[in-house]
Design a protein around this motif. Structure first.
Motif, short mmCIF file in Angstrom:
data_model
loop_
_atom_site.label_atom_id
_atom_site.label_comp_id
_atom_site.label_asym_id
_atom_site.label_seq_id
_atom_site.Cartn_x
_atom_site.Cartn_y
_atom_site.Cartn_z
N LEU A 277 0.83 -1.21 0.00
CA LEU A 277 0.00 0.00 0.00
C LEU A 277 0.86 1.26 0.00
N LYS A 278 1.99 1.19 0.70
CA LYS A 278 2.90 2.34 0.74
C LYS A 278 3.43 2.67 -0.65
N PHE A 279 3.86 1.64 -1.37
CA PHE A 279 4.43 1.88 -2.69
C PHE A 279 3.35 2.16 -3.74
N LEU A 280 2.12 1.78 -3.43
CA LEU A 280 1.02 2.13 -4.33
C LEU A 280 0.85 3.65 -4.37
N GLU A 281 0.95 4.29 -3.20
CA GLU A 281 0.84 5.75 -3.15
C GLU A 281 2.01 6.40 -3.90
N GLU A 282 3.18 5.80 -3.77
CA GLU A 282 4.36 6.33 -4.48
C GLU A 282 4.17 6.19 -5.99
N ALA A 283 3.58 5.07 -6.40
CA ALA A 283 3.33 4.85 -7.82
C ALA A 283 2.34 5.87 -8.37
N LYS A 284 1.32 6.17 -7.61
CA LYS A 284 0.32 7.15 -8.04
C LYS A 284 0.95 8.53 -8.21
#
Length: 328
Positions: A277-284
């Protein structure tokens, strides 16, 4: 009549030929022979990349258009028809030789095909000028659509010739515009001279074209490496591969977003949902205006649901063990 058909079938079998085309009569899978025929008859190629036994729009296009006699009649003076099939059912896969499967996969990559069905219009030498897919309306309407694309191909050819007479950045811009929306992989493989001319005319890369092609090539190399780890089910290795690519600083924008989403997926498969979930925000944040970014909130909800489900299962397990001890 029956004897003649049986003899023809036996002859085809003895020669190792596979005549079971989804498109039926008039289609060939022999790409090299098709190019020779097209050159001799002064025709273009129409190449159908299809998944005949699993892809619903492929089946619909074949049934409604490509297998119809009307379609063959309307295209016989314009195209040599080539069918490159990617079946999934075991009995259909076995009908193809290893060489056929390898050739089809190679052509899929060379032409930058990303979905099925993809139909590509090319000159007699296999150089693409237009891509299309399923279109409703039957054979006559589909051939009208193909005729429009042939006209587009002539326009593209003329635009390339005209652009070559320009100079400097204007020449580069004109060449990029002439190539239109052809996949970058197809441009690299089939228009290398044009790519060289663009780079020579625009050494400072004011068009950004050279950078785009470089990033595409890097992404292709990255994905190929990732597939190797995936084939071995090596999640740790895949994660390290992604981290190395991200740390190199070669990726930016949408390519960085794609790499980060690979990491998100790997972490989720490893059950590391908080990190995912942390890296999902970074991807966005890497490309907030991309088409993919608009879908990430829905993906986030799925990850959170998966996390909750995993947590629920973890809590349930000790209770079940306690119940078993009590029953003993």
């Amino acid at each position: 009549m029956k004897t003649r058909h049986l003899f023809a079938a036996a002859l085809a079998a003895s020669l190792g030929l596979n005549s079971a085309f989804a498109g039926g009569e008039g289609w060939t899978q022999d790409f090299e022979t098709a190019k020779k025929q097209a050159a001799e008859e002064k025709k273009d190629l129409l190449i159908d990349f299809t998944g005949s036994d699993w892809c619903p729009p492929c089946k619909a296009l074949t049934a409604q258009v490509l297998s119809k006699e009307e379609f063959r009649t309307l295209t016989k003076d314009k195209f040599v028809l080539v069918e490159l099939d990617f079946p999934r059912q075991e009995e259909n896969v076995k009908k193809q030789s290893d060489a056929d499967r390898e050739r089809n996969q190679k052509l899929l990559e060379q032409y930058g095909v990303e979905g099925f069905p993809t139909l590509i219009l090319t000159d007699a030498g296999g150089k693409p000028y237009a891509y299309t897919g399923f279109q409703p309306g039957g054979p006559e309407e589909y051939v009208k659509h193909l005729d429009e694309l042939r006209t587009k191909g002539e326009t593209m050819k003329g635009s390339l010739e005209k652009a070559e007479k320009s100079e400097g950045v204007e020449k580069a811009k004109a060449l990029v515009s002439a190539l239109g929306d052809l996949p970058d992989m197809a441009v690299t493989n089939f228009y290398p001279t044009v790519v060289s001319q663009i780079k020579e005319a625009d050494p400072k890369d004011e068009t950004g074209y050279a950078k785009k092609l470089s990033e595409k090539a890097q992404m292709a190399e990255f994905e190929a490496g990732l597939q190797e780890f995936g084939a071995k089910q090596d999640m740790e290795g895949a994660l390290g591969h992604v981290d190395k690519a991200l740390e190199s600083g070669k990726f930016s924008g949408e390519n960085k977003q794609k790499a980060l989403l690979m990491k998100v997926s790997i972490l989720a498969n490893m059950g590391k949902f908080d990190d995912s979930l942390k890296f999902l925000e970074e991807a966005k944040a890497a490309a907030p205006d991309s088409e993919i970014a608009g879908q990430l909130d829905g993906f986030k909800a799925q990850l959170e649901q998966a996390k909750a489900g995993a947590a629920g299962g973890a809590e349930k397990a000790p209770k079940e063990e306690e119940k078993e001890e009590t029953e003993k």
